[in-house]
Design a protein around this motif. Sequence first.
Motif, PDB file in Angstrom:
ATOM      1  N   GLY A 115       9.355  -2.883  -9.377  1.00  0.00           N
ATOM      2  CA  GLY A 115       9.555  -3.563  -8.095  1.00  0.00           C
ATOM      3  C   GLY A 115      10.844  -4.350  -7.971  1.00  0.00           C
ATOM      4  O   GLY A 115      11.008  -5.100  -7.026  1.00  0.00           O
ATOM      5  N   ALA A 147       4.950   9.189  -6.282  1.00  0.00           N
ATOM      6  CA  ALA A 147       5.946   9.461  -5.239  1.00  0.00           C
ATOM      7  C   ALA A 147       7.327   8.854  -5.497  1.00  0.00           C
ATOM      8  O   ALA A 147       8.148   8.788  -4.600  1.00  0.00           O
ATOM      9  CB  ALA A 147       5.440   9.028  -3.857  1.00  0.00           C
TER      10      ALA A 147
ATOM     11  N   LEU B 107       6.366  -9.626  -0.220  1.00  0.00           N
ATOM     12  CA  LEU B 107       7.762  -9.234  -0.314  1.00  0.00           C
ATOM     13  C   LEU B 107       7.877  -7.806  -0.848  1.00  0.00           C
ATOM     14  O   LEU B 107       6.924  -7.280  -1.415  1.00  0.00           O
ATOM     15  CB  LEU B 107       8.507 -10.162  -1.285  1.00  0.00           C
ATOM     16  N   GLN B 108       9.064  -7.227  -0.721  1.00  0.00           N
ATOM     17  CA  GLN B 108       9.315  -5.917  -1.308  1.00  0.00           C
ATOM     18  C   GLN B 108       9.167  -5.998  -2.830  1.00  0.00           C
ATOM     19  O   GLN B 108       9.636  -6.946  -3.446  1.00  0.00           O
ATOM     20  CB  GLN B 108      10.741  -5.431  -1.002  1.00  0.00           C
ATOM     21  N   GLY B 109       8.505  -4.987  -3.370  1.00  0.00           N
ATOM     22  CA  GLY B 109       8.417  -4.893  -4.831  1.00  0.00           C
ATOM     23  C   GLY B 109       7.398  -5.807  -5.478  1.00  0.00           C
ATOM     24  O   GLY B 109       7.349  -5.913  -6.699  1.00  0.00           O
ATOM     25  N   ARG B 138       8.442   2.111   6.385  1.00  0.00           N
ATOM     26  CA  ARG B 138       9.856   1.783   6.188  1.00  0.00           C
ATOM     27  C   ARG B 138      10.423   2.314   4.876  1.00  0.00           C
ATOM     28  O   ARG B 138      11.440   2.968   4.847  1.00  0.00           O
ATOM     29  CB  ARG B 138      10.063   0.269   6.238  1.00  0.00           C
ATOM     30  N   ARG B 139       9.755   1.985   3.796  1.00  0.00           N
ATOM     31  CA  ARG B 139      10.307   2.379   2.500  1.00  0.00           C
ATOM     32  C   ARG B 139      10.170   3.896   2.344  1.00  0.00           C
ATOM     33  O   ARG B 139       9.114   4.456   2.615  1.00  0.00           O
ATOM     34  CB  ARG B 139       9.579   1.678   1.362  1.00  0.00           C
ATOM     35  N   PRO B 140      11.244   4.557   1.890  1.00  0.00           N
ATOM     36  CA  PRO B 140      11.161   5.995   1.702  1.00  0.00           C
ATOM     37  C   PRO B 140      10.010   6.349   0.746  1.00  0.00           C
ATOM     38  O   PRO B 140       9.865   5.726  -0.300  1.00  0.00           O
ATOM     39  CB  PRO B 140      12.511   6.366   1.073  1.00  0.00           C
ATOM     40  N   GLN B 145       3.440   7.802  -1.676  1.00  0.00           N
ATOM     41  CA  GLN B 145       2.961   7.056  -2.846  1.00  0.00           C
ATOM     42  C   GLN B 145       1.475   6.723  -2.698  1.00  0.00           C
ATOM     43  O   GLN B 145       0.685   6.946  -3.610  1.00  0.00           O
ATOM     44  CB  GLN B 145       3.771   5.763  -3.013  1.00  0.00           C
ATOM     45  N   GLY B 191       6.709  -3.987   2.545  1.00  0.00           N
ATOM     46  CA  GLY B 191       7.271  -5.215   1.997  1.00  0.00           C
ATOM     47  C   GLY B 191       8.296  -5.772   2.967  1.00  0.00           C
ATOM     48  O   GLY B 191       8.986  -5.028   3.643  1.00  0.00           O
ATOM     49  N   LEU B 193      10.839  -9.529   4.003  1.00  0.00           N
ATOM     50  CA  LEU B 193      11.254 -10.887   3.696  1.00  0.00           C
ATOM     51  C   LEU B 193      10.558 -11.848   4.645  1.00  0.00           C
ATOM     52  O   LEU B 193      10.400 -11.554   5.829  1.00  0.00           O
ATOM     53  CB  LEU B 193      12.762 -11.019   3.860  1.00  0.00           C
ATOM     54  N   HIS B 194      10.184 -12.999   4.115  1.00  0.00           N
ATOM     55  CA  HIS B 194       9.496 -14.016   4.900  1.00  0.00           C
ATOM     56  C   HIS B 194      10.353 -14.553   6.034  1.00  0.00           C
ATOM     57  O   HIS B 194       9.859 -15.231   6.915  1.00  0.00           O
ATOM     58  CB  HIS B 194       9.071 -15.144   3.974  1.00  0.00           C
ATOM     59  N   MET B 222       6.296 -13.047 -11.807  1.00  0.00           N
ATOM     60  CA  MET B 222       7.612 -13.435 -12.322  1.00  0.00           C
ATOM     61  C   MET B 222       8.424 -14.250 -11.323  1.00  0.00           C
ATOM     62  O   MET B 222       9.550 -14.639 -11.613  1.00  0.00           O
ATOM     63  CB  MET B 222       8.402 -12.183 -12.698  1.00  0.00           C
ATOM     64  N   THR B 223       7.844 -14.481 -10.135  1.00  0.00           N
ATOM     65  CA  THR B 223       8.586 -15.175  -9.079  1.00  0.00           C
ATOM     66  C   THR B 223       8.985 -16.582  -9.512  1.00  0.00           C
ATOM     67  O   THR B 223       8.221 -17.280 -10.172  1.00  0.00           O
ATOM     68  CB  THR B 223       7.713 -15.256  -7.804  1.00  0.00           C
ATOM     69  N   VAL B 230       8.217 -18.691   0.287  1.00  0.00           N
ATOM     70  CA  VAL B 230       7.690 -17.384   0.676  1.00  0.00           C
ATOM     71  C   VAL B 230       6.229 -17.520   1.122  1.00  0.00           C
ATOM     72  O   VAL B 230       5.844 -17.096   2.210  1.00  0.00           O
ATOM     73  CB  VAL B 230       7.798 -16.382  -0.497  1.00  0.00           C
ATOM     74  N   LYS B 247       1.540  -8.156 -12.009  1.00  0.00           N
ATOM     75  CA  LYS B 247       2.410  -8.046 -13.201  1.00  0.00           C
ATOM     76  C   LYS B 247       2.116  -9.159 -14.204  1.00  0.00           C
ATOM     77  O   LYS B 247       3.020  -9.655 -14.890  1.00  0.00           O
ATOM     78  CB  LYS B 247       3.888  -8.025 -12.796  1.00  0.00           C
ATOM     79  N   GLU B 275      -0.188  -1.011 -15.147  1.00  0.00           N
ATOM     80  CA  GLU B 275       0.163   0.020 -14.188  1.00  0.00           C
ATOM     81  C   GLU B 275      -0.996   0.963 -13.894  1.00  0.00           C
ATOM     82  O   GLU B 275      -0.992   1.668 -12.909  1.00  0.00           O
ATOM     83  CB  GLU B 275       1.356   0.820 -14.714  1.00  0.00           C
TER      84      GLU B 275
END
Lengths: 306, 444
Positions: A115, A147, B107-109, B138-140, B145, B191, B193-194, B222-223, B230, B247, B275
């Motif tokens: 991510g 994907a 958020l993204q990711g 939005r995300r390709p 997925q 995802g 941004l705030h 990990m933020t 956020v 995570k 995972e």
Amino acid sequence: MFNFLKRKDQVKEGLTKTRQSFLSKLTSLVVKNEVNEEFWTGLEETLIGADVGVETTVALVDKLRGRAEKEGARATDRVQAMLKEELLAILRIQNPEIRIQNSLPRVVLIVGVNGSGKTTSIGKLTNYLKAQNNKVILAAGDTFRAAAVEQLKIWGQRVGVDVVAHQPGADPGAVAFDAWQAANARHADYLVVDTAGRLQTNFNLMKELEKIARVLQKNDPTAPHETLLVLDAITGQNGLQQAREFKKTVPLTGLILTKLDGTAKGGIVFAIAKELQLPIQYIGTGETLDDFAEFDAQEFVDGLFE
Amino acid sequence: MFDTLSEKLNAVFKKLSGKGKLSEADVDAALREVRLALLEADVNFKVVKEFLARVRVRAIGIEVMQSLSPAQTVIKIVNEELIRTLGEPAKIDLSGEPPHVVMLIGLQGAGKTTMAGKLALHLRKHQQKPLLVAADTRRPAAIQQLQTLGKQLDVPVHSESDTVPPPTICINAVKRASDGAYSVVLLDTAGRLHIDDDLMHELEEIKQKTKPQEVLLVVDAMTGQEAVRVADEFNKRVGLTGLILTKVDGDARGGAALSVRSVTGVPIKYLGVGEKLDALEAFFPDRLASRILGMGDVLTLIEKAQENLDQDQARQAAEKILKAEFNFEDFLSQLQQIKKMGPISQLLGMVPGFNQMAKELPAEVTDAQMQRIEAIINSMTRAERQQPEILNGSRRKRIANGSGTSVQEVNQLVSQFKQMQRMMAQLKSGKGRGMFPGFPGLGI
């Protein structure tokens, strides 16, 4: 040229948000323009709030206190200028010597935790390299995440470059090997290798990464020429641990700092630069292809004080 | 880290009187160290300030108990306050009439899509019929997925073209579920941004039109310091009902959880710990508190042992040990049981004082060693395993060949095993009760 300017503007715009919050905090500290205990506390909190980390912050503040005393600086703007110098000095790292300039294709291995923005960064990096008239081939080395291969293929289409991919679940080393062969046969200037996100604590996946680098060396003993760690700007103190562990596993040459269009400051890069001498090579500031730029330490630090 | 924090606190208190009541000066000196520990764990500095103010009020004037040192007393108060701030664990709310709409945002990711898959699996295990909704246009390849995850889990995925506005996709999915075919609708949103006003507005719209029972913010463990802002933005604009921390299998201390929880006040519902799609854990405030303070995760270890160890087998092994009849077969079955609990390095990481060692001495040593031992025992005949004394030179050579090891390694294992048997004989005469007596080669 026009495109380049546009990109610059977009990047600047993205960075402004980062700067504003940092700046507003610092200016609120300098209203009185007098160095006192309150100022030092505020400075410390500003740095810690930017994820610079306790150790680096304490070291910086101690050094500044020493300098302020020695140089008789009583005005906060003097101390701020010193802070800027110190921050800049930390970031000013010689880019590691590039091994065998003329060995083609130049192999760029992209690594990082889940991510962090590896695949998106590859899309943008490829666009960037292609704009400089390089022929680029991508290797879909993330065969694990659902994907992920499709995601890279979409970026490949957008930018207009070939993507070498195997089936999901395939050995990423084999993908990298084949992709190098293809890049070599097609006389590509760059081979950019995507890898699956992995936490640095996952021993088996770190071993797998080591193997990908090893397999690339079978084709070209000098590869990978660049190994970039993709780091999310919002990452806290764990970012240092990430950089340490990835550096132990593969020959890291630098960082791509992503998601700088948010409010996160990415302050952990100071600790990373200080301890591991890893330069930030590129920054990501959004979701489109143009939200990408070479890292400019002066600009980055200036931005914090503008 | 616990060691360093408690050592630091011990050093702080050494200079002080020691027993009696904790004075203001004692407490302040101690809290300076606690502050550093919390900041290193990525707890937001403002949250740290408020937190320590609460601890300070509680700690000053408190009587140091006979059984505890002043340092332990402070840690106890800090730990209690930390647990209290992290709050009670909560499950997904599925009260009322189905279908229940659950919205995942972040958020993204951060790990929303993977978490959607994990929740689908978890809910199905609890007799729910989940429908996954691919609302990230939005995300390709985000839609693909989720579709791939759906296929792996055999859970249906509602998806439309990426040109359809996400609120429409979500509304259609809820409609599809309302005839009773699905009991939970899991919305996997893009995802964002705030501070992205348009996209935050999109979330407001989805919420307004699908009336979700749960709006869960997915936060990466990990933020750093920004976690506060956020979470605050997402909460103010969309309104949260819970948090999910992802995570957590990494080595981040996870202070962001405390930040996010302090600023939103909503409960932490789940933790993502890997995972694989079953890597979802319930949240226990005491464990997360230990982790933030760097005290290891003994409770998880105990639970893992309870989950994975076959109690009967363990008892049989214990009996054999007591009778000194323990042979290579018993040893192998114990090894396999321990392996079920996860990599040795990970297990070591959960033991206070060992987490640093586990880092320095990675899985390489312990897990690989374990594998070699297993290979050697697997290459023995049944008779050899039951009667290790028949292992002569030629048998050992055959075993080394069969297991891909060397005769020296086989010799080493056999001599260590004999040593262990001697220890067991001593235990027999003593009061031993250990399920797995120390095996010299493994260093455990």
